[in-house]
Design a protein around this motif. Sequence first.
Motif, mmCIF file in Angstrom:
data_model
loop_
_atom_site.group_PDB
_atom_site.id
_atom_site.type_symbol
_atom_site.label_atom_id
_atom_site.label_comp_id
_atom_site.label_asym_id
_atom_site.label_seq_id
_atom_site.Cartn_x
_atom_site.Cartn_y
_atom_site.Cartn_z
ATOM 1 N N ASP A 52 0.812 -1.216 0.000
ATOM 2 C CA ASP A 52 0.000 0.000 0.000
ATOM 3 C C ASP A 52 0.844 1.265 0.000
ATOM 4 O O ASP A 52 0.306 2.377 -0.119
ATOM 5 C CB ASP A 52 -0.918 0.014 1.223
ATOM 6 N N SER A 53 2.163 1.114 0.134
ATOM 7 C CA SER A 53 3.061 2.262 0.172
ATOM 8 C C SER A 53 3.386 2.746 -1.236
ATOM 9 O O SER A 53 3.325 1.993 -2.209
ATOM 10 C CB SER A 53 4.345 1.883 0.904
ATOM 11 N N ASP A 54 3.756 4.019 -1.334
ATOM 12 C CA ASP A 54 4.156 4.572 -2.628
ATOM 13 C C ASP A 54 5.672 4.644 -2.784
ATOM 14 O O ASP A 54 6.164 5.031 -3.851
ATOM 15 C CB ASP A 54 3.582 5.991 -2.783
ATOM 16 N N ASP A 55 6.421 4.284 -1.737
ATOM 17 C CA ASP A 55 7.865 4.509 -1.806
ATOM 18 C C ASP A 55 8.700 3.275 -1.468
ATOM 19 O O ASP A 55 9.906 3.397 -1.274
ATOM 20 C CB ASP A 55 8.260 5.670 -0.895
ATOM 21 N N ILE A 56 8.103 2.087 -1.398
ATOM 22 C CA ILE A 56 8.875 0.868 -1.148
ATOM 23 C C ILE A 56 8.964 0.073 -2.447
ATOM 24 O O ILE A 56 7.950 -0.301 -3.041
ATOM 25 C CB ILE A 56 8.237 0.016 -0.032
ATOM 26 N N ASP A 57 10.193 -0.181 -2.881
ATOM 27 C CA ASP A 57 10.425 -0.885 -4.150
ATOM 28 C C ASP A 57 10.638 -2.382 -3.957
ATOM 29 O O ASP A 57 10.424 -3.162 -4.885
ATOM 30 C CB ASP A 57 11.665 -0.307 -4.841
ATOM 31 N N LEU A 58 11.096 -2.760 -2.764
ATOM 32 C CA LEU A 58 11.516 -4.140 -2.539
ATOM 33 C C LEU A 58 11.203 -4.541 -1.105
ATOM 34 O O LEU A 58 11.394 -3.751 -0.178
ATOM 35 C CB LEU A 58 13.031 -4.259 -2.790
ATOM 36 N N VAL A 59 10.741 -5.769 -0.928
ATOM 37 C CA VAL A 59 10.588 -6.348 0.398
ATOM 38 C C VAL A 59 11.495 -7.566 0.479
ATOM 39 O O VAL A 59 11.429 -8.463 -0.372
ATOM 40 C CB VAL A 59 9.134 -6.748 0.698
ATOM 41 N N VAL A 60 12.355 -7.590 1.498
ATOM 42 C CA VAL A 60 13.262 -8.713 1.723
ATOM 43 C C VAL A 60 12.754 -9.504 2.928
ATOM 44 O O VAL A 60 12.575 -8.937 4.012
ATOM 45 C CB VAL A 60 14.708 -8.241 1.985
ATOM 46 N N ALA A 61 12.511 -10.781 2.738
ATOM 47 C CA ALA A 61 12.046 -11.644 3.828
ATOM 48 C C ALA A 61 13.217 -12.445 4.356
ATOM 49 O O ALA A 61 13.813 -13.240 3.620
ATOM 50 C CB ALA A 61 10.949 -12.578 3.340
ATOM 51 N N LEU A 62 13.574 -12.229 5.621
ATOM 52 C CA LEU A 62 14.648 -12.980 6.270
ATOM 53 C C LEU A 62 14.008 -13.946 7.262
ATOM 54 O O LEU A 62 13.586 -13.566 8.349
ATOM 55 C CB LEU A 62 15.614 -12.037 6.983
ATOM 56 N N GLY A 63 13.919 -15.199 6.859
ATOM 57 C CA GLY A 63 13.275 -16.204 7.690
ATOM 58 C C GLY A 63 13.019 -17.465 6.890
ATOM 59 O O GLY A 63 13.570 -17.641 5.801
ATOM 60 N N GLY A 64 12.164 -18.325 7.403
ATOM 61 C CA GLY A 64 11.842 -19.567 6.731
ATOM 62 C C GLY A 64 10.671 -19.413 5.777
ATOM 63 O O GLY A 64 10.208 -18.303 5.487
ATOM 64 N N ASP A 65 10.162 -20.559 5.303
ATOM 65 C CA ASP A 65 9.075 -20.542 4.333
ATOM 66 C C ASP A 65 7.803 -19.917 4.902
ATOM 67 O O ASP A 65 7.029 -19.302 4.165
ATOM 68 C CB ASP A 65 8.783 -21.972 3.854
ATOM 69 N N GLY A 66 7.572 -20.052 6.206
ATOM 70 C CA GLY A 66 6.397 -19.441 6.809
ATOM 71 C C GLY A 66 6.440 -17.930 6.743
ATOM 72 O O GLY A 66 5.428 -17.271 6.470
ATOM 73 N N THR A 67 7.619 -17.362 6.989
ATOM 74 C CA THR A 67 7.781 -15.905 6.893
ATOM 75 C C THR A 67 7.557 -15.437 5.465
ATOM 76 O O THR A 67 6.878 -14.435 5.224
ATOM 77 C CB THR A 67 9.188 -15.494 7.364
ATOM 78 N N VAL A 68 8.136 -16.165 4.507
ATOM 79 C CA VAL A 68 7.959 -15.812 3.099
ATOM 80 C C VAL A 68 6.482 -15.857 2.726
ATOM 81 O O VAL A 68 5.964 -14.961 2.052
ATOM 82 C CB VAL A 68 8.773 -16.756 2.199
ATOM 83 N N ASN A 69 5.776 -16.900 3.164
ATOM 84 C CA ASN A 69 4.358 -17.027 2.841
ATOM 85 C C ASN A 69 3.568 -15.841 3.368
ATOM 86 O O ASN A 69 2.717 -15.283 2.667
ATOM 87 C CB ASN A 69 3.806 -18.329 3.421
ATOM 88 N N GLU A 70 3.847 -15.428 4.593
ATOM 89 C CA GLU A 70 3.135 -14.280 5.162
ATOM 90 C C GLU A 70 3.418 -13.006 4.370
ATOM 91 O O GLU A 70 2.496 -12.229 4.068
ATOM 92 C CB GLU A 70 3.523 -14.088 6.623
ATOM 93 N N VAL A 71 4.679 -12.783 4.032
ATOM 94 C CA VAL A 71 5.035 -11.581 3.268
ATOM 95 C C VAL A 71 4.312 -11.575 1.927
ATOM 96 O O VAL A 71 3.746 -10.555 1.507
ATOM 97 C CB VAL A 71 6.559 -11.492 3.071
ATOM 98 N N VAL A 72 4.317 -12.709 1.245
ATOM 99 C CA VAL A 72 3.659 -12.802 -0.065
ATOM 100 C C VAL A 72 2.169 -12.510 0.052
ATOM 101 O O VAL A 72 1.593 -11.786 -0.765
ATOM 102 C CB VAL A 72 3.902 -14.188 -0.685
ATOM 103 N N ASN A 73 1.522 -13.055 1.083
ATOM 104 C CA ASN A 73 0.093 -12.801 1.247
ATOM 105 C C ASN A 73 -0.189 -11.343 1.559
ATOM 106 O O ASN A 73 -1.236 -10.810 1.164
ATOM 107 C CB ASN A 73 -0.476 -13.721 2.328
ATOM 108 N N GLY A 74 0.739 -10.684 2.251
ATOM 109 C CA GLY A 74 0.581 -9.254 2.460
ATOM 110 C C GLY A 74 0.754 -8.460 1.175
ATOM 111 O O GLY A 74 -0.046 -7.573 0.854
ATOM 112 N N LEU A 75 1.790 -8.797 0.416
ATOM 113 C CA LEU A 75 2.055 -8.085 -0.837
ATOM 114 C C LEU A 75 0.895 -8.223 -1.821
ATOM 115 O O LEU A 75 0.572 -7.274 -2.550
ATOM 116 C CB LEU A 75 3.342 -8.623 -1.479
ATOM 117 N N LEU A 76 0.265 -9.394 -1.844
ATOM 118 C CA LEU A 76 -0.782 -9.664 -2.835
ATOM 119 C C LEU A 76 -2.182 -9.572 -2.238
ATOM 120 O O LEU A 76 -3.109 -10.203 -2.736
ATOM 121 C CB LEU A 76 -0.562 -11.046 -3.455
#
Length: 322
Positions: A52-76
């Motif tokens: 929802d931000s206008d100034d973030i170009d990249l999100v880096v997930a540092l963690g396991g597959d569960g962390t990645v899954n949460e980040v992806v669901n937030g992004l999409l």
Amino acid sequence: MRALLVVNPAATTTSARTRDVLIHALASEMKLEAVTTEYRGHARDLGRRAADSDDIDLVVALGGDGTVNEVVNGLLHRGPDLDGVPKLAVVPGGSTNVFARALGLPNDAVEATGAILDALENRSERTVGLGLAAGTPGTEDEAVPERWFTFCAGLGFDAGVVGRVEQKREGGKRSTHALYVRQVVRQFVNEAHRRHGTITLEVPGQEPVTDLALSIICNTAPWTYLGNRPVYASPKASFDTALDVLGLKRLSTAAVALYGTQLLTSSPEKGPRGKHAVSRHDLTDFTLHSKVPLPFQMDGDHLGLRTSVTFTGVRRALRVIV
């Protein structure tokens, strides 16, 4: 470039000192905000904020597959938008890291960070497809919200194993491959429907496949890892296609011995096969129904019991730095 780093402090294979080193390395190459997750679902909330931000170009997930899954669901959370949603980068910090390794990243967090920095310098990225699971209209699960997954989902046996592992971890056990193997054995011994499956696979335009005792949905290959050994449930699965399904109609002792051996010796050219094995490749839409509630998992996260799940394979859903 402005980036948000989502850090899971409970990541099993990185220490606090290592995470500090990685944060400094990333911050030296970009405008970085690092946030440590504090509760289940926090990574999803951070991904949503970035989308929802206008100034973030990249999100880096540092963690396991569960962390990645949460980040992806937030992004999409509003759906795929290759031009509007920030790109994703993954630094593996979990015990298995299937998604990161399937992208070809090193399993070591420091080496993976170096690879990501090189990719950013060279403007190297790829677009990946993802899976989407939702409650099926007209069933008791229709109100279950949709959720994205990056590499796999499962209804039945494998989800039961995931649930058992999560219970042990909540009780203080470390996530090890030995722990998973023990829970596979216990799930097999206690599996009530291993000889008479309750799952039906419905694909539009095809005859239903009934009486499945196990169902694994793959968005990429390999399906998982045992240590450094890749395991291929659906060797043809790819981030460039839709979804693959592996179903088994029997989980008798003989069948488990056969298909277990085939999984352990699987390769990119050969996966499980036989008269009780059902394989489907590149499915964009299908539904799994069960006569009884069964465990359900996505990306190694146990999500409770389901009787019906509708799946969609979405090509070109997200841009990833590799």
